[in-house]
Design a protein around this motif. Structure first.
Motif, PDB file in Angstrom:
ATOM      1  N   ILE A  17       0.840  -1.200   0.000  1.00  0.00           N
ATOM      2  CA  ILE A  17       0.000   0.000   0.000  1.00  0.00           C
ATOM      3  C   ILE A  17       0.874   1.248   0.000  1.00  0.00           C
ATOM      4  CG2 ILE A  17      -1.691   1.348   1.296  1.00  0.00           C
ATOM      5  CD1 ILE A  17      -2.937  -1.172   2.290  1.00  0.00           C
ATOM      6  N   THR A  18       0.608   2.133  -0.964  1.00  0.00           N
ATOM      7  CA  THR A  18       1.293   3.420  -1.048  1.00  0.00           C
ATOM      8  C   THR A  18       0.363   4.504  -0.538  1.00  0.00           C
ATOM      9  OG1 THR A  18       2.545   2.698  -2.990  1.00  0.00           O
ATOM     10  CG2 THR A  18       2.405   5.067  -2.595  1.00  0.00           C
ATOM     11  N   LYS A  19       0.863   5.364   0.337  1.00  0.00           N
ATOM     12  CA  LYS A  19       0.028   6.427   0.893  1.00  0.00           C
ATOM     13  C   LYS A  19       0.464   7.781   0.364  1.00  0.00           C
ATOM     14  CE  LYS A  19      -1.354   4.052   5.121  1.00  0.00           C
ATOM     15  NZ  LYS A  19      -1.495   4.140   6.600  1.00  0.00           N
ATOM     16  N   ASN A  20      -0.488   8.716   0.303  1.00  0.00           N
ATOM     17  CA  ASN A  20      -0.202  10.077  -0.140  1.00  0.00           C
ATOM     18  C   ASN A  20      -1.067  11.046   0.651  1.00  0.00           C
ATOM     19  OD1 ASN A  20      -2.583  11.336  -1.902  1.00  0.00           O
ATOM     20  ND2 ASN A  20      -2.530   9.114  -2.267  1.00  0.00           N
ATOM     21  N   ASP A  21      -0.651  12.304   0.663  1.00  0.00           N
ATOM     22  CA  ASP A  21      -1.436  13.333   1.344  1.00  0.00           C
ATOM     23  C   ASP A  21      -1.825  14.456   0.387  1.00  0.00           C
ATOM     24  OD1 ASP A  21       1.036  14.406   0.925  1.00  0.00           O
ATOM     25  OD2 ASP A  21       1.426  14.951   3.016  1.00  0.00           O
ATOM     26  N   SER A  22      -1.981  14.124  -0.888  1.00  0.00           N
ATOM     27  CA  SER A  22      -2.355  15.127  -1.893  1.00  0.00           C
ATOM     28  C   SER A  22      -3.773  15.616  -1.643  1.00  0.00           C
ATOM     29  CB  SER A  22      -2.258  14.529  -3.293  1.00  0.00           C
ATOM     30  OG  SER A  22      -0.946  14.050  -3.546  1.00  0.00           O
ATOM     31  N   PRO A  23      -3.987  16.920  -1.571  1.00  0.00           N
ATOM     32  CA  PRO A  23      -5.319  17.454  -1.252  1.00  0.00           C
ATOM     33  C   PRO A  23      -6.285  17.502  -2.424  1.00  0.00           C
ATOM     34  CG  PRO A  23      -3.784  19.256  -1.534  1.00  0.00           C
ATOM     35  CD  PRO A  23      -2.967  17.989  -1.661  1.00  0.00           C
ATOM     36  N   ASP A  24      -5.814  17.190  -3.635  1.00  0.00           N
ATOM     37  CA  ASP A  24      -6.691  17.336  -4.796  1.00  0.00           C
ATOM     38  C   ASP A  24      -7.102  16.003  -5.417  1.00  0.00           C
ATOM     39  OD1 ASP A  24      -4.144  16.767  -5.655  1.00  0.00           O
ATOM     40  OD2 ASP A  24      -4.196  18.134  -7.368  1.00  0.00           O
ATOM     41  N   ILE A  25      -6.910  14.896  -4.690  1.00  0.00           N
ATOM     42  CA  ILE A  25      -7.407  13.610  -5.169  1.00  0.00           C
ATOM     43  C   ILE A  25      -8.245  12.960  -4.074  1.00  0.00           C
ATOM     44  CG2 ILE A  25      -5.584  13.172  -6.854  1.00  0.00           C
ATOM     45  CD1 ILE A  25      -4.067  11.609  -4.834  1.00  0.00           C
ATOM     46  N   HIS A  26      -9.093  12.020  -4.475  1.00  0.00           N
ATOM     47  CA  HIS A  26     -10.118  11.504  -3.574  1.00  0.00           C
ATOM     48  C   HIS A  26      -9.642  10.354  -2.689  1.00  0.00           C
ATOM     49  CE1 HIS A  26     -10.337   8.796  -7.080  1.00  0.00           C
ATOM     50  NE2 HIS A  26     -10.712   7.887  -6.201  1.00  0.00           N
ATOM     51  N   PHE A  27      -8.381   9.941  -2.779  1.00  0.00           N
ATOM     52  CA  PHE A  27      -7.901   8.809  -1.998  1.00  0.00           C
ATOM     53  C   PHE A  27      -6.569   9.156  -1.344  1.00  0.00           C
ATOM     54  CE2 PHE A  27      -6.252   8.481  -6.279  1.00  0.00           C
ATOM     55  CZ  PHE A  27      -4.920   8.194  -6.086  1.00  0.00           C
ATOM     56  N   ASP A  28      -6.256   8.458  -0.266  1.00  0.00           N
ATOM     57  CA  ASP A  28      -4.967   8.680   0.391  1.00  0.00           C
ATOM     58  C   ASP A  28      -4.110   7.419   0.422  1.00  0.00           C
ATOM     59  OD1 ASP A  28      -6.216   7.096   2.255  1.00  0.00           O
ATOM     60  OD2 ASP A  28      -5.904   8.459   3.951  1.00  0.00           O
ATOM     61  N   ARG A  29      -4.590   6.358  -0.220  1.00  0.00           N
ATOM     62  CA  ARG A  29      -3.826   5.110  -0.286  1.00  0.00           C
ATOM     63  C   ARG A  29      -4.152   4.375  -1.580  1.00  0.00           C
ATOM     64  NH1 ARG A  29      -6.089   2.928   5.216  1.00  0.00           N
ATOM     65  NH2 ARG A  29      -5.744   5.140   5.621  1.00  0.00           N
ATOM     66  N   SER A  30      -3.176   3.670  -2.098  1.00  0.00           N
ATOM     67  CA  SER A  30      -3.374   2.992  -3.380  1.00  0.00           C
ATOM     68  C   SER A  30      -2.496   1.750  -3.476  1.00  0.00           C
ATOM     69  CB  SER A  30      -3.052   3.942  -4.539  1.00  0.00           C
ATOM     70  OG  SER A  30      -1.697   4.375  -4.455  1.00  0.00           O
ATOM     71  N   ILE A  31      -2.831   0.901  -4.450  1.00  0.00           N
ATOM     72  CA  ILE A  31      -2.047  -0.298  -4.743  1.00  0.00           C
ATOM     73  C   ILE A  31      -1.787  -0.328  -6.246  1.00  0.00           C
ATOM     74  CG2 ILE A  31      -2.083  -2.825  -4.873  1.00  0.00           C
ATOM     75  CD1 ILE A  31      -3.695  -2.879  -2.321  1.00  0.00           C
ATOM     76  N   ASN A  32      -0.544  -0.617  -6.615  1.00  0.00           N
ATOM     77  CA  ASN A  32      -0.188  -0.793  -8.020  1.00  0.00           C
ATOM     78  C   ASN A  32       0.382  -2.194  -8.199  1.00  0.00           C
ATOM     79  OD1 ASN A  32      -0.592   1.970  -9.323  1.00  0.00           O
ATOM     80  ND2 ASN A  32       0.651   2.491  -7.547  1.00  0.00           N
TER      81      ASN A  32
END
Length: 384
Positions: free
Chosen positions: A83-98
């Motif tokens: 799981i990759t986490k992010n704190d970008s304020p302009d996208i609807h998710f804060d975690r993702s999987i690739n």
């Protein structure tokens, strides 16, 4: 490498490029079309992090062939975390999987291309042919959920590379992840431009019954010829619309992303794409302006040189127009939308079309209260 491996622009193209002030597009060797079938990138420059670079040259032997540029190589990768986490304020998710690194779809505009340079590969052809499959993704996800401090939020898949790219047919990593999401009732959002997603209708339907999934199908153009040039190994526009219809009919909430909008290339299709998507059951929509970060800037110029040399200057001028004079704006909130009159007109057209077809612009909230974490087997026997 023989001279038959190098693509020679026509004199007319050279004249137009020189006049436009974009002559640096010719600073890299562009691979000849017959050696580049089914690929989006037109060159394969060495990673910027490598100490040495490779440069092709004509050594006088015109019968020498280039190395295989079309063959795809897949390496299995054992990930330490998934799981990759992010704190970008302009996208609807804060975690993702690739599930995969690199993407065989070969979309020339893909903003994820520069990430491949961190692996020692090129953001060009290597991104499409040197692929990595995270074969232990499901195991790593299970281990993550064992942590008692884990907080449940929707996990986004397909935000960097496509989880349903062609090698998924054999690797089935995405399906193994979906089985985990179903077993533990965890919310998930999926973005793809592949009709392969309908293979997993059984699992997606189970998630949809409990409001645990949302799917976004990316449709860049309804023009099959343009789509083939932009996204050479992605599903055709017709197959993507068919996937929208099948997903919707199965009760799975599905949106369509008109992305990216490329000035003077596909910007006239906004209303057509939304109309077709709505007719096939899409309930939501999103729009994203073309982004040209890092190496993508040069790769996209090379693509224009090969396919639309007469529009190169016009397209890039419009890109700069919505990016305040630059070709990429990395700032939050403006990076995906752009600014200025042209960007405003595109957004207005999109808003009116969404309203006309009764589509929503926001992803619906998914349930997080149903999550059932894995049970830890206690080796200590109970006395009672």
């Amino acid at each position: 490498m023989g001279m038959n491996a190098v693509f020679p622009p026509s004199p007319e193209s050279l004249a137009r490029i020189a006049k436009s002030g974009d002559a640096d597009v010719l600073s890299r060797t562009i691979i000849a079309p017959h050696l580049n079938r089914g690929r989006g990138a037109q060159s394969n420059q060495t990673s910027k992090f490598e100490p040495y670079s490779r440069e092709t040259m004509d050594d006088g032997w015109g019968n020498l062939d280039a190395l295989e540029t079309v063959k795809t190589t897949v390496r299995d990768e054992k990930s330490k975390s998934i799981i990759t986490k992010n704190d970008s304020p302009d996208i609807h998710f804060d975690r993702s999987i690739n599930p995969y690194r690199g993407c065989e779809h070969g979309c020339v505009y893909c903003f994820a291309r520069p990430t491949h340079t961190y692996l020692g590969h090129s953001a060009g052809l290597d991104f499409e042919r040197e692929l990595y499959a995270k074969t232990n993704a499901a195991d790593r996800l299970y281990e993550t959920w064992l942590n008692k401090k884990y907080s449940v939020k929707p996990i986004a898949i397909g935000t960097n590379t496509d989880p349903y790219q062609p090698i998924e047919r054999d690797k089935k990593i995405m399906r193994s992840l979906l089985e985990m999401f179903v077993a533990h009732k965890h919310p998930i959002t999926i973005t793809t431009k592949s009709s392969l997603i309908v293979r997993d209708l059984d699992l997606l339907t189970e998630l949809a019954k409990q409001n645990l999934v949302h799917v976004t199908i990316s449709i860049t153009s309804l023009d099959h010829l343009l789509s083939r040039k932009l996204e050479p190994r992605a599903s055709s526009p017709a197959r993507r619309l068919e996937a929208v219809e099948l997903l919707s009919a199965a009760g799975i909430p599905v949106s369509v992303a008109v992305a990216p909008i490329i000035p003077a290339i596909n910007d006239a299709e906004i209303e057509k794409i939304l109309a077709a998507a709505s007719a096939n059951g899409a309930s939501g929509a999103a729009i994203i302006m073309l982004r040209l970060p890092g190496e993508v800037r040069q790769l996209f110029r090379e693509w224009l040189l090969r396919h639309y040399p007469d529009r190169l200057r016009h397209v890039l001028n419009l890109v700069r127009d919505v990016r305040q004079g630059r070709e990429n704006d990395p700032r939050f909130h403006s990076r995906m939308a752009g600014q200025g009159p042209y960007a405003f007109s595109l957004q207005r057209r999109f808003d009116l079309a969404v309203e006309r077809y009764g589509m929503k612009k926001r992803i619906p909230h998914l349930r997080t209260d149903l999550f059932t974490p894995p049970k830890v087997e206690d080796p200590q026997l109970s006395l009672f």
